[in-house]
Design an enzyme around this catalytic site. Sequence first.
Site, PDB file in Angstrom:
ATOM      1  N   GLU A 181       0.808  -1.239   0.000  1.00 31.63           N
ATOM      2  CA  GLU A 181       0.000   0.000   0.000  1.00 31.63           C
ATOM      3  C   GLU A 181       0.836   1.282   0.000  1.00 31.63           C
ATOM      4  O   GLU A 181       0.563   2.200   0.779  1.00 31.63           O
ATOM      5  CB  GLU A 181      -0.947   0.009   1.207  1.00 31.63           C
ATOM      6  CG  GLU A 181      -1.918  -1.158   1.195  1.00 31.63           C
ATOM      7  CD  GLU A 181      -2.856  -1.168   2.418  1.00 31.63           C
ATOM      8  OE1 GLU A 181      -2.686  -0.339   3.318  1.00 31.63           O
ATOM      9  OE2 GLU A 181      -3.758  -2.019   2.438  1.00 31.63           O
TER      10      GLU A 181
ATOM     11  N   ASP B 116     -12.114 -10.723   0.059  1.00 33.98           N
ATOM     12  CA  ASP B 116     -13.343 -10.934   0.816  1.00 33.98           C
ATOM     13  C   ASP B 116     -14.402 -10.031   0.198  1.00 33.98           C
ATOM     14  O   ASP B 116     -14.081  -9.073  -0.506  1.00 33.98           O
ATOM     15  CB  ASP B 116     -13.189 -10.716   2.338  1.00 33.98           C
ATOM     16  CG  ASP B 116     -12.482  -9.432   2.732  1.00 33.98           C
ATOM     17  OD1 ASP B 116     -12.469  -8.492   1.929  1.00 33.98           O
ATOM     18  OD2 ASP B 116     -11.956  -9.374   3.863  1.00 33.98           O
TER      19      ASP B 116
ATOM     20  N   GLU C 209      -6.031 -10.897  -0.934  1.00 38.29           N
ATOM     21  CA  GLU C 209      -6.793 -10.697   0.321  1.00 38.29           C
ATOM     22  C   GLU C 209      -8.293 -10.662   0.064  1.00 38.29           C
ATOM     23  O   GLU C 209      -9.025  -9.855   0.642  1.00 38.29           O
ATOM     24  CB  GLU C 209      -6.356  -9.382   0.994  1.00 38.29           C
ATOM     25  CG  GLU C 209      -4.860  -9.290   1.221  1.00 38.29           C
ATOM     26  CD  GLU C 209      -4.420  -8.064   1.997  1.00 38.29           C
ATOM     27  OE1 GLU C 209      -5.274  -7.382   2.587  1.00 38.29           O
ATOM     28  OE2 GLU C 209      -3.210  -7.795   2.020  1.00 38.29           O
TER      29      GLU C 209
ATOM     30  N   ASN D  36       2.230  -5.222  -3.186  1.00 35.92           N
ATOM     31  CA  ASN D  36       0.830  -5.529  -2.858  1.00 35.92           C
ATOM     32  C   ASN D  36       0.048  -4.232  -2.641  1.00 35.92           C
ATOM     33  O   ASN D  36       0.549  -3.297  -2.030  1.00 35.92           O
ATOM     34  CB  ASN D  36       0.806  -6.372  -1.568  1.00 35.92           C
ATOM     35  CG  ASN D  36      -0.525  -7.029  -1.302  1.00 35.92           C
ATOM     36  OD1 ASN D  36      -1.085  -7.687  -2.179  1.00 35.92           O
ATOM     37  ND2 ASN D  36      -1.048  -6.875  -0.092  1.00 35.92           N
TER      38      ASN D  36
ATOM     39  N   HIS E  51     -10.364  -6.564  -1.520  1.00 36.22           N
ATOM     40  CA  HIS E  51     -11.368  -6.395  -0.465  1.00 36.22           C
ATOM     41  C   HIS E  51     -12.562  -5.695  -1.121  1.00 36.22           C
ATOM     42  O   HIS E  51     -12.499  -4.492  -1.390  1.00 36.22           O
ATOM     43  CB  HIS E  51     -10.830  -5.516   0.674  1.00 36.22           C
ATOM     44  CG  HIS E  51      -9.734  -6.163   1.457  1.00 36.22           C
ATOM     45  ND1 HIS E  51      -9.957  -7.252   2.271  1.00 36.22           N
ATOM     46  CD2 HIS E  51      -8.407  -5.897   1.542  1.00 36.22           C
ATOM     47  CE1 HIS E  51      -8.823  -7.621   2.833  1.00 36.22           C
ATOM     48  NE2 HIS E  51      -7.861  -6.817   2.404  1.00 36.22           N
TER      49      HIS E  51
HETATM   50  C1  XIL Z   1      -5.644  -6.468   8.683  1.00 32.16           C
HETATM   51  C2  XIL Z   1      -5.885  -7.702   9.528  1.00 32.16           C
HETATM   52  O1  XIL Z   1      -6.809  -8.519   8.874  1.00 32.16           O
HETATM   53  C3  XIL Z   1      -6.391  -7.320  10.900  1.00 32.16           C
HETATM   54  O2  XIL Z   1      -6.402  -8.455  11.748  1.00 32.16           O
HETATM   55  C4  XIL Z   1      -5.513  -6.231  11.518  1.00 32.16           C
HETATM   56  O3  XIL Z   1      -6.098  -5.785  12.708  1.00 32.16           O
HETATM   57  C5  XIL Z   1      -5.354  -5.064  10.582  1.00 32.16           C
HETATM   58  O4  XIL Z   1      -4.826  -5.542   9.336  1.00 32.16           O
HETATM   59  N1  XIL Z   1      -4.732  -4.709   3.961  1.00 32.16           N
HETATM   60  C6  XIL Z   1      -3.662  -5.489   4.340  1.00 32.16           C
HETATM   61  C7  XIL Z   1      -3.780  -6.363   5.516  1.00 32.16           C
HETATM   62  O5  XIL Z   1      -2.656  -5.544   3.615  1.00 32.16           O
HETATM   63  O6  XIL Z   1      -2.564  -6.541   6.198  1.00 32.16           O
HETATM   64  C8  XIL Z   1      -4.826  -5.882   6.487  1.00 32.16           C
HETATM   65  O7  XIL Z   1      -4.991  -6.880   7.484  1.00 32.16           O
HETATM   66  C9  XIL Z   1      -6.121  -5.594   5.770  1.00 32.16           C
HETATM   67  C10 XIL Z   1      -5.941  -4.546   4.717  1.00 32.16           C
END
Ligand code: XIL
Length: 364
Positions: free
Chosen positions: A153, A270, A268, A203, A239
């Site tokens: 990020e 969801d 990631e 990423n 996400h």
């Molecule tokens: C999130 C985790 O899922 C949580 O448990 C934590 O509290 C905060 O981070 N992008 C990312 C991940 O790259 O590392 C993040 O993970 C979600 C957003």
Amino acid sequence: MKWRVLVLVLAAAALRLGFSAGVRDQSLREAAQSSGVLIGTAVRPAQLSEAAYASTLAREFNMLEPEDVLKWEEVHPEPQSFDFSHADQIVDFAIRHGMKVRGHTLVWHHQNPQWLTEGKYTPGELAQILEKHIKTVVGHYRGKIFAWDVVNEAFDELHVGELRSTIWLNQPGIGLAGNGSSYIERCFRWAHEADPQALLFYNEAGAEVVNPKSDAIYAMVRDFRQRGVPIDGVGFQMHLEKLRADVASISANIKRFTALGVEVHITEMDVALPVDPNGYPRFEDLQLQADIYREVSTACLFHPGCTAIQTWGFTDKYSRIGSHSKHAQGGALPFDRNYGTKPAYEALREALAAGRRSSMIVRC
Ligand code: XIL
């Protein structure tokens, strides 16, 4: 000849029946086997002692990624000490169950320890600290973690297309402020020195589709590839929060990145749903969610350079979405809170079982 047509129709129906019966018996990792795509999930080590969690994980996935325990605040809690105990549990679990491990993440602006963020280090000192961190963590897992999210990020949300102001870029930065993505390049070079075999990924969030953010990442990756900076892949977090995904744009984006010679991982995924006060989504939303899981994985399978699909956790029992949305959203993952499979699971499995060839006939 009419009977010939009938035989053909019956054969096709039998094949289809056999196919779906076969698919119904398969786990995700079995369904993914012939596709060449890894199917992974983020893991929390505290849950590994829960029988249903561990057995579902081992049965369904062939790749794992520590959700939090490789982040700075967990793995590097004091300036001079590293704590690999939790991440080691996940890596050991993966080895025991024949799974690959992705590492997440070496350079980020969140989940950093206070000693680092409030340490008032000079750029020169920070550069040394970061080099030591990257080389120690990557070195510890050399040969065990096959792919790393080296930088996470780094592009800004508000000033789209620009690099985010962070401790690593310019607050105070590692001495390369004002030189664009050179600090990112430096991190990739350090990681490569620590494990020349590991695949190194950039990423990002919100860059799944073709947009100004992914344009900026594309320009950086193209530049890195042209100059031989060791970058092997790009991770799109995925996400998703709307019940509609612009799959054509996701596909076009995967296409242009893989054409640069890098792999794409969906890292990631969801799909957050609105939920009632008890945390339950609407029944009809589950089907829309399944369609999104199907379409996104089919888009990945369509491109040979898209080599992994990973969900951010697998059971709604342990998902970041609840706390992240102040419990307005939930139900984002393929398994429900009791490890029962959801329509999203079936959709994902069907897409994986259809493999790369069948995805060619789906318009992406
Ligand atoms: C999130 C985790 O899922 C949580 O448990 C934590 O509290 C905060 O981070 N992008 C990312 C991940 O790259 O590392 C993040 O993970 C979600 C957003």
